[in-house]
Design an enzyme around this catalytic site. Structure first.
Site, PDB file in Angstrom:
ATOM      1  N   GLY A  44       0.866  -1.173   0.000  1.00 59.06           N
ATOM      2  CA  GLY A  44       0.000   0.000   0.000  1.00 59.06           C
ATOM      3  C   GLY A  44       0.907   1.229   0.000  1.00 59.06           C
ATOM      4  O   GLY A  44       1.855   1.317   0.796  1.00 59.06           O
ATOM      5  N   GLY A 101       0.863   4.383   0.885  1.00 59.99           N
ATOM      6  CA  GLY A 101       1.099   5.220   2.066  1.00 59.99           C
ATOM      7  C   GLY A 101       1.995   4.512   3.072  1.00 59.99           C
ATOM      8  O   GLY A 101       2.955   5.095   3.592  1.00 59.99           O
ATOM      9  N   ARG A 122      10.110  -1.366  -5.152  1.00 60.78           N
ATOM     10  CA  ARG A 122       8.911  -1.458  -5.989  1.00 60.78           C
ATOM     11  C   ARG A 122       8.852  -0.171  -6.803  1.00 60.78           C
ATOM     12  O   ARG A 122       9.011   0.915  -6.252  1.00 60.78           O
ATOM     13  CB  ARG A 122       7.636  -1.633  -5.129  1.00 60.78           C
ATOM     14  CG  ARG A 122       7.594  -2.985  -4.410  1.00 60.78           C
ATOM     15  CD  ARG A 122       6.218  -3.225  -3.800  1.00 60.78           C
ATOM     16  NE  ARG A 122       5.228  -3.611  -4.800  1.00 60.78           N
ATOM     17  CZ  ARG A 122       3.928  -3.731  -4.535  1.00 60.78           C
ATOM     18  NH1 ARG A 122       3.465  -3.469  -3.325  1.00 60.78           N
ATOM     19  NH2 ARG A 122       3.083  -4.101  -5.476  1.00 60.78           N
ATOM     20  N   CYS A 159      -9.059  -3.265  -4.216  1.00 57.92           N
ATOM     21  CA  CYS A 159      -7.784  -3.411  -3.530  1.00 57.92           C
ATOM     22  C   CYS A 159      -7.924  -3.054  -2.051  1.00 57.92           C
ATOM     23  O   CYS A 159      -9.041  -3.103  -1.500  1.00 57.92           O
ATOM     24  CB  CYS A 159      -6.682  -2.588  -4.188  1.00 57.92           C
ATOM     25  SG  CYS A 159      -5.032  -3.173  -3.705  1.00 57.92           S
ATOM     26  N   ASP A 181      -1.539   4.706  -6.353  1.00 59.44           N
ATOM     27  CA  ASP A 181      -0.080   4.652  -6.151  1.00 59.44           C
ATOM     28  C   ASP A 181       0.597   5.841  -6.795  1.00 59.44           C
ATOM     29  O   ASP A 181       1.720   6.192  -6.424  1.00 59.44           O
ATOM     30  CB  ASP A 181       0.481   3.349  -6.744  1.00 59.44           C
ATOM     31  CG  ASP A 181       0.178   2.184  -5.826  1.00 59.44           C
ATOM     32  OD1 ASP A 181      -0.970   1.712  -5.827  1.00 59.44           O
ATOM     33  OD2 ASP A 181       1.091   1.788  -5.074  1.00 59.44           O
ATOM     34  N   LYS A 233      -4.054  -0.325  -8.425  1.00 60.43           N
ATOM     35  CA  LYS A 233      -4.062  -1.791  -8.540  1.00 60.43           C
ATOM     36  C   LYS A 233      -4.694  -2.249  -9.850  1.00 60.43           C
ATOM     37  O   LYS A 233      -5.719  -1.710 -10.273  1.00 60.43           O
ATOM     38  CB  LYS A 233      -4.825  -2.361  -7.336  1.00 60.43           C
ATOM     39  CG  LYS A 233      -4.948  -3.863  -7.262  1.00 60.43           C
ATOM     40  CD  LYS A 233      -3.632  -4.588  -7.379  1.00 60.43           C
ATOM     41  CE  LYS A 233      -2.592  -4.151  -6.374  1.00 60.43           C
ATOM     42  NZ  LYS A 233      -1.225  -4.632  -6.694  1.00 60.43           N
TER      43      LYS A 233
HETATM   44  C1  RUB Z   1      -1.944  -1.313  -3.247  1.00 59.68           C
HETATM   45  C2  RUB Z   1      -2.846  -0.404  -4.031  1.00 59.68           C
HETATM   46  C3  RUB Z   1      -3.543   0.658  -3.238  1.00 59.68           C
HETATM   47  C4  RUB Z   1      -2.706   1.946  -3.290  1.00 59.68           C
HETATM   48  C5  RUB Z   1      -3.216   2.991  -2.324  1.00 59.68           C
HETATM   49  O1  RUB Z   1      -1.212  -2.190  -4.083  1.00 59.68           O
HETATM   50  O2  RUB Z   1      -2.954  -0.464  -5.218  1.00 59.68           O
HETATM   51  O3  RUB Z   1      -4.792   0.933  -3.810  1.00 59.68           O
HETATM   52  O4  RUB Z   1      -1.359   1.647  -2.941  1.00 59.68           O
HETATM   53  O5  RUB Z   1      -3.141   2.479  -1.024  1.00 59.68           O
HETATM   54  P1  RUB Z   1      -0.227  -3.254  -3.419  1.00 59.68           P
HETATM   55  P2  RUB Z   1      -3.042   3.440   0.263  1.00 59.68           P
HETATM   56  O6  RUB Z   1      -1.043  -4.119  -2.526  1.00 59.68           O
HETATM   57  O7  RUB Z   1       0.361  -3.985  -4.586  1.00 59.68           O
HETATM   58  O8  RUB Z   1       0.839  -2.464  -2.667  1.00 59.68           O
HETATM   59  O9  RUB Z   1      -4.227   4.330   0.197  1.00 59.68           O
HETATM   60  O10 RUB Z   1      -3.055   2.479   1.409  1.00 59.68           O
HETATM   61  O11 RUB Z   1      -1.749   4.195   0.146  1.00 59.68           O
END
Ligand code: RUB
Length: 323
Positions: A17, A19, A59, A125, A194, A205
Site C-alpha cells: 500500500g 502510504g 517497488r 484493492c 499509487d 491496482k
Molecule cells: C496497493 C494499491 C492501493 C494503493 C493505495 O497495491 O494499489 O490501492 O497503494 O493504497 P499493493 P493506500 O497491494 O500492490 O501495494 O491508500 O493504502 O496508500
C-alpha cells in the site's frame, strides 16, 4: 540492517500500500541515520544515499516512495556536520510520517461527505485512504453498503473485507470480473492510488481502469483518495510511471506453468486510469478534478520545472562530488 529489512518487507509485500510503503521508507532512513558509523559528513551522506537507492529499488510504481525519500533526503542540504545531518534526517522523517497520517485522516473526513445514506459504495484493492473515507462515513452514522473486490492475484480484498466487517459495515465480496454485473447498483466507486500523473491519470491496482470504464458507462461517480505525495513530479517532464510486473507464480503455480510451454503468464500489478474516467481526487488539501494535478505538484509538493532542473543538476553534483 534496518534498510535491507525494510526493503525486503516492501519487496515481498509484507509492507504494502503506497502510504505504508512511504512511511516505512521514511522510518527506515531515520533509523539508518541513527546507526551509520561515519566520521565525516561526506561519508554520512554517501551512506544515506546508498540506503535511499536500496529503498527506491524495491517497488517501482508507488510514487509515494520516491516522494518520501526525497522529502527526507532533502533535509541533508545545508547540514553542518554528522550530528546535525542525523538530526535533520530524524526531524524530516518524523515530519513526513506525522503529516502522512494527518493527510489520511483529513482525506477520510472530506471523502466521507461524498457517501450518503443508502448508498452502495464499491472499492478495489486495500487502500487505507479509500477505506478511511468509508470508515469515516460509517462513524458519521451513515447507513450504506460496500462491494469489495477480490483483487487477484494477491487477494488484497481479503484485508479490505476484514476491516469492513470489523467496522460492522454490510459488505458484499465479489470476484473482480463481477464488477460490471453490479455496477448499475453502485452509487460511488472509491479507490486509492499509487501515483497520479501531471495529466490527472491515476495509477492503481490492476483492474482499477476496467472498474473506471464500467463506472463511466453506468454514469457512476469514480472518486480517488490520494495524499498529495502520491502525485508524480517527474511526469511534468514526460517521465512515465513504471508499471511493476510481478512473478508469474502469483498467477499460476510453477507446476502448472511447466506443462504449458507455449503460455506466457503476464502479471502487471497496476494499471492506468485516464483522467476522463475520474470524477474527483480527494486530497488532504481538498477535493479536486484530475485536471488540477499539475497545481498539486507545483504548489503542494513544491516542484516545478525549475526545481526539477535544479534537482537534476544537484543530483549530478552529488554523484560527482559525493557532497
Ligand atoms: C496497493 C494499491 C492501493 C494503493 C493505495 O497495491 O494499489 O490501492 O497503494 O493504497 P499493493 P493506500 O497491494 O500492490 O501495494 O491508500 O493504502 O496508500
Amino acid at each position: 540492517m534496518v534498510i535491507s529489512e525494510t526493503a525486503e518487507k516492501i519487496r515481498s509485500m509484507e509492507i504494502r500500500g503506497a502510504g505504508r510503503i512511504a512511511r516505512s521508507a521514511a522510518a527506515a532512513l531515520r533509523d539508518h541515520a541513527g546507526e551509520i558509523d561515519a566520521s565525516d559528513l561526506p561519508g554520512f551522506v554517501s551512506g544515506m544515499q546508498r540506503a535511499a537507492e536500496i529503498l527506491l529499488e524495491t517497488r517501482p510504481t508507488a510514487v509515494s516512495l520516491p516522494n518520501a525519500v526525497h522529502s527526507v533526503m532533502a533535509a541533508l542540504a545545508g547540514a553542518r556536520d554528522v550530528e546535525d545531518a542525523r538530526e535533520r534526517i530524524r526531524a524530516a522523517a518524523d515530519e513526513f510520517i506525522r503529516s502522512s497520517g494527518e493527510a489520511v485522516n483529513r482525506i477520510a473526513a472530506i471523502g466521507a461527505r461524498h457517501i450518503r445514506d443508502g448508498d452502495i459504495v464499491l472499492t478495489h484493492c486495500n487502500s487505507e485512504a479509500a477505506l478511511g473515507c468509508i470508515l469515516a462515513a460509517s462513524r458519521d452514522g451513515k447507513d450504506f453498503e460496500v462491494f469489495a473486490t477480490e483483487v487477484r492475484p494477491r487477494n488484497q480484498g481479503l484485508l479490505t473485507i476484514r476491516v469492513l466487517n470489523d467496522a460492522g459495515i454490510r459488505t458484499s465480496y465479489i470476484v473482480d470480473s463481477a464488477v460490471r454485473s453490479f455496477m448499475n447498483d453502485v452509487d460511488l466507486v472509491v479507490v486509492g492510488t499509487d501515483a497520479v500523473t501531471v495529466n490527472g491519470a491515476v495509477v492503481n491496482k490492476i483492474g482499477t481502469s476496467q472498474i473506471a470504464l464500467a463506472a463511466h458507462e453506468a454514469r457512476t461517480p469514480f472518486m480517488v483518495a490520494a495524499e498529495t505525495y502520491k502525485f508524480a513530479p517527474r511526469t511534468i517532464l514526460g517521465e512515465l510511471i513504471a508499471i511493476e510486473e510481478r512473478d508469474p507464480a502469483e498467477v499460476l503455480s510453477p507446476g502448472l506453468q511447466e506443462g504449458l510451454p507455449h503460455v506466457r503468464v503476464r502479471n502487471p500489478a497496476f494499471d492506468v486510469t485516464p483522467a476522463e474516467y475520474v470524477d474527483l481526487i480527494v486530497t488532504e488539501r481538498g477535493a479536486i478534478p484530475p485536471q488540477m494535478a499539475y497545481i498539486i505538484i507545483r504548489d503542494y509538493l513544491g516542484w516545478d520545472l525549475e526545481e526539477f532542473s535544479r534537482e537534476s543538476v544537484s543530483r549530478r553534483n552529488e554523484t560527482e562530488l559525493c557532497i
